[in-house]
Write a protein that holds these residues in place. Structure first.
Motif, PDB file in Angstrom:
ATOM      1  N   ASP A 141     -62.147 -33.091 -26.084  1.00  0.00           N
ATOM      2  CA  ASP A 141     -62.949 -33.709 -27.147  1.00  0.00           C
ATOM      3  C   ASP A 141     -62.217 -34.922 -27.706  1.00  0.00           C
ATOM      4  O   ASP A 141     -61.054 -35.179 -27.399  1.00  0.00           O
ATOM      5  CB  ASP A 141     -63.251 -32.700 -28.256  1.00  0.00           C
ATOM      6  CG  ASP A 141     -62.003 -32.023 -28.797  1.00  0.00           C
ATOM      7  OD1 ASP A 141     -60.981 -32.711 -29.026  1.00  0.00           O
ATOM      8  OD2 ASP A 141     -62.027 -30.800 -28.977  1.00  0.00           O
ATOM      9  N   ARG A 142     -62.947 -35.675 -28.510  1.00  0.00           N
ATOM     10  CA  ARG A 142     -62.405 -36.916 -29.093  1.00  0.00           C
ATOM     11  C   ARG A 142     -61.192 -36.632 -29.977  1.00  0.00           C
ATOM     12  O   ARG A 142     -60.232 -37.388 -29.982  1.00  0.00           O
ATOM     13  CB  ARG A 142     -63.511 -37.598 -29.902  1.00  0.00           C
ATOM     14  CG  ARG A 142     -63.053 -38.844 -30.579  1.00  0.00           C
ATOM     15  CD  ARG A 142     -63.814 -40.010 -30.031  1.00  0.00           C
ATOM     16  NE  ARG A 142     -63.265 -41.229 -30.566  1.00  0.00           N
ATOM     17  CZ  ARG A 142     -62.895 -42.236 -29.809  1.00  0.00           C
ATOM     18  NH1 ARG A 142     -63.053 -42.179 -28.513  1.00  0.00           N
ATOM     19  NH2 ARG A 142     -62.406 -43.314 -30.330  1.00  0.00           N
ATOM     20  N   GLU A 143     -61.236 -35.561 -30.724  1.00  0.00           N
ATOM     21  CA  GLU A 143     -60.128 -35.201 -31.620  1.00  0.00           C
ATOM     22  C   GLU A 143     -58.824 -34.997 -30.845  1.00  0.00           C
ATOM     23  O   GLU A 143     -57.762 -35.453 -31.264  1.00  0.00           O
ATOM     24  CB  GLU A 143     -60.478 -33.943 -32.409  1.00  0.00           C
ATOM     25  CG  GLU A 143     -59.415 -33.541 -33.403  1.00  0.00           C
ATOM     26  CD  GLU A 143     -59.802 -32.293 -34.172  1.00  0.00           C
ATOM     27  OE1 GLU A 143     -58.899 -31.468 -34.401  1.00  0.00           O
ATOM     28  OE2 GLU A 143     -60.980 -32.135 -34.526  1.00  0.00           O
ATOM     29  N   SER A 144     -58.898 -34.328 -29.710  1.00  0.00           N
ATOM     30  CA  SER A 144     -57.696 -34.100 -28.880  1.00  0.00           C
ATOM     31  C   SER A 144     -57.131 -35.420 -28.366  1.00  0.00           C
ATOM     32  O   SER A 144     -55.916 -35.621 -28.346  1.00  0.00           O
ATOM     33  CB  SER A 144     -58.033 -33.200 -27.692  1.00  0.00           C
ATOM     34  OG  SER A 144     -58.477 -31.946 -28.130  1.00  0.00           O
ATOM     35  N   PHE A 145     -58.021 -36.305 -27.939  1.00  0.00           N
ATOM     36  CA  PHE A 145     -57.591 -37.628 -27.481  1.00  0.00           C
ATOM     37  C   PHE A 145     -56.889 -38.379 -28.605  1.00  0.00           C
ATOM     38  O   PHE A 145     -55.788 -38.899 -28.428  1.00  0.00           O
ATOM     39  CB  PHE A 145     -58.809 -38.416 -26.975  1.00  0.00           C
ATOM     40  CG  PHE A 145     -58.558 -39.879 -26.789  1.00  0.00           C
ATOM     41  CD1 PHE A 145     -57.865 -40.342 -25.685  1.00  0.00           C
ATOM     42  CD2 PHE A 145     -59.014 -40.802 -27.722  1.00  0.00           C
ATOM     43  CE1 PHE A 145     -57.616 -41.707 -25.510  1.00  0.00           C
ATOM     44  CE2 PHE A 145     -58.787 -42.155 -27.558  1.00  0.00           C
ATOM     45  CZ  PHE A 145     -58.083 -42.610 -26.451  1.00  0.00           C
ATOM     46  N   GLU A 146     -57.532 -38.441 -29.772  1.00  0.00           N
ATOM     47  CA  GLU A 146     -56.952 -39.174 -30.898  1.00  0.00           C
ATOM     48  C   GLU A 146     -55.626 -38.566 -31.353  1.00  0.00           C
ATOM     49  O   GLU A 146     -54.695 -39.290 -31.713  1.00  0.00           O
ATOM     50  CB  GLU A 146     -57.949 -39.241 -32.048  1.00  0.00           C
ATOM     51  CG  GLU A 146     -59.117 -40.153 -31.717  1.00  0.00           C
ATOM     52  CD  GLU A 146     -60.212 -40.158 -32.767  1.00  0.00           C
ATOM     53  OE1 GLU A 146     -60.127 -39.382 -33.751  1.00  0.00           O
ATOM     54  OE2 GLU A 146     -61.153 -40.956 -32.600  1.00  0.00           O
TER      55      GLU A 146
END
Length: 83
Positions: A30-35
């Motif tokens: 998900d985007r949170e993990s990437f960020e």
């Protein structure tokens, strides 16, 4: 395809910037993990006092994976050299 980003990590070397790794949002659930990974990469390089810059852009539909080493591989290499 959902909007996904890719961040290229560059470190200062001599009189220029050298690209050392990529953080590809397609590799994260998900985007949170990437960020979170981007923030951790910045913190790791800062801790080691390595001047760095990050360049983030959207991944285009159908774009092949980068041939650059992953941030995870670079982080392992960095830890093994003691920098």
């Amino acid at each position: 395809m959902v909007d996904v980003d890719r961040t290229v990590v560059q470190v200062r070397e001599d009189d220029g910037w050298r690209t050392v790794a990529v953080i590809d949002g397609r590799r994260y659930p998900d985007r949170e993990s990437f960020e979170r990974t981007v923030r951790e990469a910045f913190a790791t390089l800062s801790k080691h006092r390595i001047p760095a810059q990050f360049e983030t852009r959207r991944v285009k539909p159908g774009e092949p994976p980068s041939r650059l080493r992953s941030w995870e591989d670079y982080r392992v290499m960095l830890a093994s050299t003691g920098d």
